[in-house]
Design a protein around this motif. Structure first.
Motif: not given
Length: 274
Positions: A228-232, A236-244, A209-214
């Motif tokens: 911080p918990g969500l990024l774990k 999640v960290a591999q999506t654009n939303a996670g990276k940003n 899905a690679n969302p821009d926003v979660l």
């Protein structure tokens, strides 16, 4: 004409007196908000746990979640009327209420702006309290029109809604959900198009899905330990939303209810996903 007007006035006074003595239990947050907006909050003697707006409803006795209602808890409040959504009411529960002599009023909900207007009027008509229905519906339309004026997001960000109750319960919203409709009204697009309703979150689905926003409920993000918990969470960290770290939250009852505050919900989400 004078006699007719006199009789009409007498009938209205009698109806108002009868309504003042009515005790209502509301089993749905959207309906509770409408009933309160019609000026009948004083008549509400109990609600389900999704009824949190206006704030004063939080102090009312609670009778369970709208899909898991404690019948004995409702009956103990001795209501004259129970209101709720048809899709949330089991036949067994309906039978119990009717056997106890309680008037049961159930509504259908359409998750559109027009559907909200219809629901406002349906609740008002059913409770014989139409005086404020027009003003409540008018205020709703004004807020929604104002929201649409401020939505100008040519980027159409891809938004992924995650329903979370800790890492053990995480679902992603597909097509056809109320959240998807609010996302679209706010100028975004749903990042998930492959399935309807909700499915368990997987890292594969996130990456694809690679969302821009979660997007999460306020308490949903809290249950994960914040951003911080969500990024774990795997993927999640591999999506654009996670990276940003593009993560936004909203109160659950505002985001999903399609009640009188729909315009506010659209405005708030539009600001958050810009």
């Amino acid at each position: 004409m004078a006699l007719a007007a006199c009789n009409a006035g007498a009938d209205k006074n009698k109806q108002d007196q009868q309504l003042d003595s009515v005790k209502i239990v509301s089993l749905n947050g959207t309906i509770s908000e409408i009933v309160a907006g019609l000026g009948l909050e004083k008549n509400i003697v109990g609600t389900d746990i999704t009824s949190n707006y206006p704030e004063s409803l939080k102090s009312k006795p609670k009778v369970g979640h709208n899909r898991r209602i404690n019948a004995e808890g409702v009956l103990s409040l001795q209501p004259n009327i129970v209101v709720g959504m048809a899709k949330e009411m089991s036949p067994q529960l309906a039978t119990q209420f009717k056997a106890a002599g309680i008037r049961l009023i159930l509504f259908d909900q359409e998750f559109t702006a027009e559907g909200t207007k219809k629901l406002i009027h349906a609740v008002a008509d059913s409770l014989h309290h139409t005086a404020k229905a027009d003003s409540l519906a008018s205020a709703f339309e004004t807020q929604l029109a104002e929201a649409q004026k401020h939505i100008n997001n040519p980027k159409k960000p891809k938004v992924l809604f995650i329903y979370a109750r800790g890492t053990g319960t995480m679902m992603v919203g597909g097509t056809g959900t109320p959240v998807e409709k609010v996302i679209e009204m706010a100028g975004g697009v749903n990042a998930i198009t492959e399935f309807e309703e909700y499915k368990p979150l997987t890292s594969e689905a996130l990456v694809k899905a690679n969302p821009d926003v979660l997007l999460l409920f306020d308490d949903g993000l809290e249950s994960l330990g914040g951003i911080p918990g969500l990024l774990k969470v795997q993927g999640v960290a591999q999506t654009n939303a996670g990276k940003n770290k593009s993560v936004v939250t909203m109160p659950g009852e505002m985001l999903t209810s399609f009640g009188p505050r729909l315009g506010q919900a659209v405005t708030l989400l539009a600001e958050k996903i810009k």
